[in-house]
Design an enzyme around this catalytic site. Structure first.
Site, PDB file in Angstrom:
ATOM      1  N   GLY A 179      12.091  77.355  66.074  1.00 23.38           N
ATOM      2  CA  GLY A 179      12.193  77.563  64.739  1.00 23.38           C
ATOM      3  C   GLY A 179      13.133  76.353  63.931  1.00 23.38           C
ATOM      4  O   GLY A 179      12.386  75.760  63.146  1.00 23.38           O
ATOM      5  N   SER A 296       1.963  74.136  70.032  1.00 24.87           N
ATOM      6  CA  SER A 296       2.245  73.311  72.854  1.00 24.87           C
ATOM      7  C   SER A 296       3.490  72.136  71.386  1.00 24.87           C
ATOM      8  O   SER A 296       2.584  71.479  70.651  1.00 24.87           O
ATOM      9  CB  SER A 296       1.023  73.867  72.486  1.00 24.87           C
ATOM     10  OG  SER A 296       1.948  72.607  74.364  1.00 24.87           O
ATOM     11  N   GLY A 297       3.812  72.414  72.678  1.00 25.41           N
ATOM     12  CA  GLY A 297       4.639  70.814  73.004  1.00 25.41           C
ATOM     13  C   GLY A 297       6.173  71.223  73.084  1.00 25.41           C
ATOM     14  O   GLY A 297       7.437  70.544  73.320  1.00 25.41           O
ATOM     15  N   HIS A 354      -5.342  77.498  76.510  1.00 25.33           N
ATOM     16  CA  HIS A 354      -3.917  76.053  76.212  1.00 25.33           C
ATOM     17  C   HIS A 354      -2.919  76.679  77.049  1.00 25.33           C
ATOM     18  O   HIS A 354      -3.113  75.717  78.792  1.00 25.33           O
ATOM     19  CB  HIS A 354      -3.412  75.322  75.106  1.00 25.33           C
ATOM     20  CG  HIS A 354      -2.363  74.908  75.283  1.00 25.33           C
ATOM     21  ND1 HIS A 354      -1.091  75.354  75.832  1.00 25.33           N
ATOM     22  CD2 HIS A 354      -2.546  73.496  75.298  1.00 25.33           C
ATOM     23  CE1 HIS A 354      -0.444  73.595  75.902  1.00 25.33           C
ATOM     24  NE2 HIS A 354      -1.108  72.772  75.791  1.00 25.33           N
ATOM     25  N   ASN A 355      -2.415  77.539  77.424  1.00 22.44           N
ATOM     26  CA  ASN A 355      -1.371  78.202  77.987  1.00 22.44           C
ATOM     27  C   ASN A 355      -1.884  78.432  80.219  1.00 22.44           C
ATOM     28  O   ASN A 355      -1.626  78.155  80.930  1.00 22.44           O
ATOM     29  CB  ASN A 355      -0.489  79.083  77.481  1.00 22.44           C
ATOM     30  CG  ASN A 355       0.342  78.898  76.851  1.00 22.44           C
ATOM     31  OD1 ASN A 355       0.079  77.668  75.723  1.00 22.44           O
ATOM     32  ND2 ASN A 355       1.630  79.563  76.187  1.00 22.44           N
ATOM     33  N   LYS A 427       6.097  84.255  81.088  1.00 26.35           N
ATOM     34  CA  LYS A 427       6.395  85.148  79.850  1.00 26.35           C
ATOM     35  C   LYS A 427       5.036  86.120  79.366  1.00 26.35           C
ATOM     36  O   LYS A 427       5.078  86.776  78.265  1.00 26.35           O
ATOM     37  CB  LYS A 427       6.933  84.225  78.854  1.00 26.35           C
ATOM     38  CG  LYS A 427       8.020  83.815  78.315  1.00 26.35           C
ATOM     39  CD  LYS A 427       8.612  82.830  77.577  1.00 26.35           C
ATOM     40  CE  LYS A 427      10.221  82.453  77.899  1.00 26.35           C
ATOM     41  NZ  LYS A 427      10.491  81.610  76.906  1.00 26.35           N
TER      42      LYS A 427
END
Ligand code: NDP
Length: 635
Positions: A179, A296-297, A354-355, A427
């Protein structure tokens, strides 16, 4: 949003001076005073007994307030809630004041206010006094008039418009790792921004305000009050949420009563795609809009440009895409790595896959490191050099690049890596991918093996015990180290792992009636995200104009690359395993390939076994597949 003034919110008792005054002070980030708190006890007692105050009673009280306002310096703002019914009281109030006063009159008719007052229980003012207040009331022309017979939301809209407080374009909830960085990213792209973080006394205090103070040069207003945060936003409100998945619904439920029709809530966290669909439906049903966007990043991407995968209704996306595109990374042609991928949970589905690919890519590098270190006895610096060379080639990737660096980092004389406990945490997004693949019936063995490898790694104590029982063979290779062969094996495994992931998207398209464009997904994954690589750049053109019926292994560019590297993968995997090295993802890609190119699998035997013990039936090669057969095998 900084107007340096004294705001005096006035009107009869029960008009909402304290509530509205406090909200205005929150918007301005300034102090709030309630004139009632300055009454001497004798006045309070009088009012509680239903006796109206006379001018003599008010004299000292007004003097105390005038002194307070007289101390306000230029460049400061304060909000005061005070009845100030008569002109002479108002003049007495501001007689020492050096700076401009903005008068805000809260206006309501007798019955509305009486109704409100009769609902109050803990206020010292008696409703019977209202009549005398209306008699005393002199409304000045210089005041802004705000009708209070509306909802608090609408009253604040009016106040903000009339006092000319500019509203912010975007709101962001959750000033954690992602955030904070996304907020800075947005604000540096000249987006006026309100941020909110929860306040937990003694634990989480002033997070939003401290964040704004640390970044004074940017146009950010910080709130620890959700209501004030919401009022600070222009309509339709655009609210980005960055909290962990387990508290997301709680945050949305707190927001809902404060929002207005057409406001847009955007979940930028990692959420399960089915839940994203449910949330979208829930908000749509009450006239709100919802988008589920995967990003993502990591921390660095959030600050400098992540890859953004959006899902939901197209018109909701269109309403916020300007901001998402501003903060997204840019591809090699300078287009934002941000795309609308489809309805419902499409954005989070793509982020989940993606993950999954990311899990397997990380595991492949870890396995290659293990082979180089254990099987070929290379030291970490030597391995780092090899990875650095590969990173200059077609094998280039962000993950290989960071690994090359990790292998050089020392703590004192020792390698830091050797001090890190070999238990890989997770996670959940990898596990979600496996669950989704099971539901879709799509094989994603490289990804599932990567998830399981993390689970195996967590069994450290048991692994130590079992090694002492079972480790009998040497893990040093007898054969020569051939870097070129290793590179080819790694190349083949990576291609197959990506094909497995993209195939999951292709098959989700047909099952969920999405139209996710695989070339566009590859494009937004070329920059900003964790799995960016040269290979991803190639896939942008490889996946253009796909025939949706064809498996991705049928593509010419894919098959050419696999043909020249697959034998190295098969050899590498067999060799490593024979020396006792665990290669779950390398072997999963090899096995996937072997299985997919095998026209006659042994699954006929599986079917026979199932039919034998459970009468599960089978189809025959010499009859239509829909026809089913059962044999009494024991006879
Ligand atoms: P953090 O744990 O750093 O931040 C979580 C935020 O949520 C904090 O601001 C926290 O406030 C707030 N919060 C926690 N509980 C509550 C609650 N009950 N009510 C209101 N707010 C609450 O998480 P991240 O920033 O790392 O992650 C945010 C989202 O982004 C997650 O969904 C994550 O999976 C996803 N994500 C994370 C990436 C990463 O690399 N970190 C990459 C891509 C996506 P407080 O400070 O008061 O506790």
């Amino acid at each position: 949003m900084n107007n340096h003034l004294v705001y005096i919110v006035f009107g009869v008792s029960g008009s909402g001076k304290t509530t509205i005054g406090r909200l205005i002070a929150n918007q301005l980030g300034c102090d709030f005073f309630d004139a009632d708190d300055f009454h001497p006890q004798v006045n309070i007692d009088k009012m509680a007994a239903g006796i109206p105050l006379n001018d003599k009673d008010r004299k000292d009280w007004l003097e105390r307030l005038a002194e307070l306002l007289g101390q306000i310096e230029k460049g400061q703002s304060v909000v005061l809630a005070c009845s100030a019914l008569k002109e002479k009281y108002r003049q007495a109030l501001i007689k020492h004041s050096q700076i401009a006063i903005q008068w805000i009159f809260l206006e309501g008719n007798y019955s509305t206010i009486l109704n409100r007052l009769s609902q109050r229980t803990r206020h010292f003012f008696k409703p019977e006094l209202l009549h005398s207040q209306f008699n005393d009331l002199e409304v000045p022309e210089y005041a802004i008039r705000i009708n209070v017979s509306k909802s608090k939301n609408k009253i604040m809209e009016d106040v903000m418009n009339q006092i000319g407080l500019e509203k912010n374009k975007v709101g962001l909830i959750g000033l954690g790792v992602m955030g904070k960085n996304l907020a800075l990213n947005l604000a540096t792209k000249s987006t006026s921004l309100s941020v909110y973080n929860r306040e937990l006394k003694g634990l989480e205090e002033n997070i939003a305000k401290d964040f704004c103070n640390e970044n004074k040069e940017l146009s950010i207003n910080g709130f620890d009050n959700l209501e004030s945060f919401v009022y600070s936003l222009s309509l339709p409100r655009k609210i980005f949420i960055l909290v962990k998945a387990d508290v997301l619904d709680q945050v949305i439920d707190q927001l809902i009563p404060l929002l207005q029709e057409n406001d847009i809530v955007v979940d930028l966290g990692n959420s399960q795609y089915q839940l994203t669909r449910t949330r979208e439906q829930k908000l749509n049903d009450i006239g709100l809009r919802f988008l589920g966007c995967g990003i993502s990043g990591g921390e660095e991407g959030a600050l400098n440009g992540p890859s953004i995968m959006a899902g939901g209704k197209k018109e909701a996306y269109n309403a916020v895409s300007e901001y998402l595109k501003k903060i997204a990374s840019k591809d090699k042609s300078n287009y934002p790595c941000c795309a609308y991928l489809g309805s419902g949970g499409a954005g989070h589905f793509v982020k989940m896959v993606h993950n999954g690919i990311e899990y397997a890519e990380m595991q492949l590098i870890a396995e290659m490191y293990q082979v180089l270190r254990k099987l070929y006895n290379l030291d970490p610096i030597g391995i780092s050099k090899i990875f650095a060379q590969w990173n200059q080639s077609e094998l280039n990737s962000y993950l290989l690049g960071i690994t090359e660096k990790i292998l050089k980092v020392k703590e004192g004389k020792d390698l830091l890596l050797d001090k890190i406990l070999d238990k890989a945490k997770q996670k959940g997004t990898g596990g979600w991918t496996v669950q989704a693949a099971l539901e879709l019936g799509v094989p994603i063995s490289s990804i599932s093996e990567a998830v399981m490898a993390r689970s195996t790694s967590s069994m450290k104590n048991m692994r130590v015990k079992l090694e002492s029982i079972y480790r009998f063979n040497s893990q040093k290779s007898d054969s020569e180290f051939e870097e070129d062969e290793l590179a080819k094996a790694y190349k083949a495994a990576r291609i197959l792992n990506h094909i497995i992931g993209f195939e999951m998207l292709r098959q989700a398209n047909s099952q969920f009636r999405w139209e996710i464009d695989l070339s566009e997904v590859a494009r937004i994954w070329t920059k900003g995200c964790i799995i960016r690589s040269n290979l991803m750049e190639e896939f942008v053109s490889t996946f253009k104009n796909l025939n949706s019926e064809n498996h991705l292994l049928q593509l010419d560019q894919v098959s050419e690359n696999i043909r020249t590297s697959i034998s190295s993968l098969l050899k590498f995997t067999g060799h490593g395993i024979s020396y006792g090295i665990s290669l779950p993802v390398f072997s999963a890609t090899a096995n996937y390939f072997n299985a997919m190119v095998e026209s006659q699998s042994p699954a006929n035997l599986i079917q026979a076994q199932r039919d034998f013990f459970g009468a599960h039936t089978y189809s025959r090669v010499d009859r239509p597949e829909e026809e089913i057969y059962h044999t009494n095998w024991t006879i």
